[in-house]
Write an enzyme that holds these catalytic residues in place. Structure first.
Site, mmCIF file in Angstrom:
data_model
loop_
_atom_site.group_PDB
_atom_site.id
_atom_site.type_symbol
_atom_site.label_atom_id
_atom_site.label_comp_id
_atom_site.label_asym_id
_atom_site.label_seq_id
_atom_site.Cartn_x
_atom_site.Cartn_y
_atom_site.Cartn_z
ATOM 1 N N ASN A 162 0.775 -1.121 0.117
ATOM 2 C CA ASN A 162 0.055 -0.042 0.056
ATOM 3 C C ASN A 162 0.772 1.248 -0.016
ATOM 4 O OD1 ASN A 162 -2.728 -0.972 0.130
ATOM 5 N ND2 ASN A 162 -1.627 -2.265 1.986
ATOM 6 N N GLU A 163 1.246 1.608 -1.186
ATOM 7 C CA GLU A 163 2.005 2.764 -1.370
ATOM 8 C C GLU A 163 1.444 4.293 -0.914
ATOM 9 O OE1 GLU A 163 5.038 2.110 -1.688
ATOM 10 O OE2 GLU A 163 5.436 0.812 -3.338
ATOM 11 N N PRO A 164 2.246 5.239 -1.009
ATOM 12 C CA PRO A 164 1.594 6.601 -0.666
ATOM 13 C C PRO A 164 0.520 6.844 -1.639
ATOM 14 C CG PRO A 164 4.099 6.797 -0.695
ATOM 15 C CD PRO A 164 3.764 5.528 -1.054
ATOM 16 N N SER A 166 -2.541 5.395 -0.902
ATOM 17 C CA SER A 166 -3.607 4.394 -0.558
ATOM 18 C C SER A 166 -4.559 4.751 0.239
ATOM 19 C CB SER A 166 -2.694 3.342 -0.090
ATOM 20 O OG SER A 166 -1.848 2.620 -0.775
#
Ligand code: GLP
Length: 312
Positions: A162-164, A166
């Site tokens: 869950n990358e920036p 998300s």
């Protein structure tokens, strides 16, 4: 539910943090918690549903669980697992797949029933991914939810993949990997150009629903992102900050990963310090930077009490 934080020195910390003197000691403590959970559910005739992570971070935990299985009879017969994520596309037998990782580090060495192992499928055609993700969520729900989710943290602040950007309520889905994450993975793939650009990951919302969440981080390399996750404002820019909203999360750190937290980095802000020389110097530099003045322009009292005595 409000969190009781009775220690003044952890004032800046927005979730519970336990610091161990080494990564090995911390890994043993986390493995002990997992083993205790498995045994207590087994005693009640229940299955344990675990959310598992990959990466370097949990390797020591898995090694200890394997040891307990081999030497102390810890059984995984009643354990059901869901892995957080998998690269996409990815063949399960590839050296870099999370299937290979989990087999090598845990599953091939314990008595888990293979039908109870779930890892996102990196071989699916694109048009099958959405249905797979929905089914992954439903399987977890039908089993009563995750009892315990273990996590590492990426330098982007990702949990799972869950990358920036998300969302806090995101579910299992296909995502695009951040450039920094692909840089960090490039060694495993023999160059960044070989790192997949996408992954299937459980969402922040999926992780959040687990009854217990343990995030582990080791080494200096993780210290800056750990500080943001623990002390920073909640923001989609650092998805791990969403964990501050949980009342059943704990960060388990070694001293190096914890070193940028206020109580270790600038302890004079949160507790009485024993001012040995190294700390005095550090505090003076910090003060000069904070007020944006040369050290010799600081008030005379500070120079005479803090700077001169600490000069060699
Ligand atoms: C990987 C995984 C994450 C993991 C993180 C940290 O990209 N998808 O689940 O927590 O990066 O990895 P490591 O433990 O190797 O530092």
């Amino acid at each position: 539910m409000a969190r009781l934080n009775l220690l003044e020195e952890t004032r800046y910390e927005k979730l519970p943090v336990t610091v161990y003197s080494s990564q090995a000691e911390a890994s043993l403590a986390v493995a002990a918690r997992i083993a205790k959970l498995i045994k207590s559910k087994e005693a009640k005739g229940e299955k344990t549903v675990l959310g598992l992570a990959t990466g370097v971070t949990p390797i020591g935990v898995y090694a200890e669980l394997v040891r307990q299985h081999k030497k102390e009879g810890l059984s995984f017969k009643n354990v059901i697992t869901f892995n957080l994520d998998e690269y996409y596309p990815m063949q399960p037998n590839a050296a870099q797949s999370y299937v290979t990782f989990m087999n090598e580090n845990l599953f091939s060495h314990v008595d888990i029933d293979r039908e109870n192992v779930h890892i996102p499928d990196g071989t699916l055609a694109k048009d099958k991914v959405a249905a797979f993700c929905l089914d992954y969520e439903q399987k977890i729900t039908k089993l009563g939810g995750l009892d315990l989710q273990i996590l590492g943290i990426g330098r982007t602040g990702h949990i799972g993949f869950n990358e920036p950007g998300s969302a806090p309520n995101s579910g299992t889905r296909l995502v695009t990997l951040d450039d920094l994450t692909r840089n960090d993975a490039s060694r495993d793939f023999g160059g960044k150009q070989n790192v997949p650009t996408k992954a299937i990951t459980m969402g922040v919302g999926t992780i959040f629903k687990a009854r217990e969440i343990i995030l582990m981080a080791w080494s200096q390399k993780k210290a800056p992102i750990v500080k943001k996750a623990v002390e920073g404002e909640i923001s989609g820019d650092v998805p791990a900050t969403f964990l501050q909203l949980s009342d059943h999360v704990e960060f388990v750190l070694d001293e190096a990963a914890a070193s940028s937290l206020t109580r270790f980095d600038t302890p004079w802000l949160v507790k009485d310090c024993s001012w040995e020389n190294g700390l005095k110097k550090k505090a003076v530099i910090w003060l000069a930077e904070t007020v944006d003045k040369p050290i010799l322009n600081l008030p005379k009292k500070i120079i005479t009490t803090m700077v001169w005595p600490s000069l060699p």
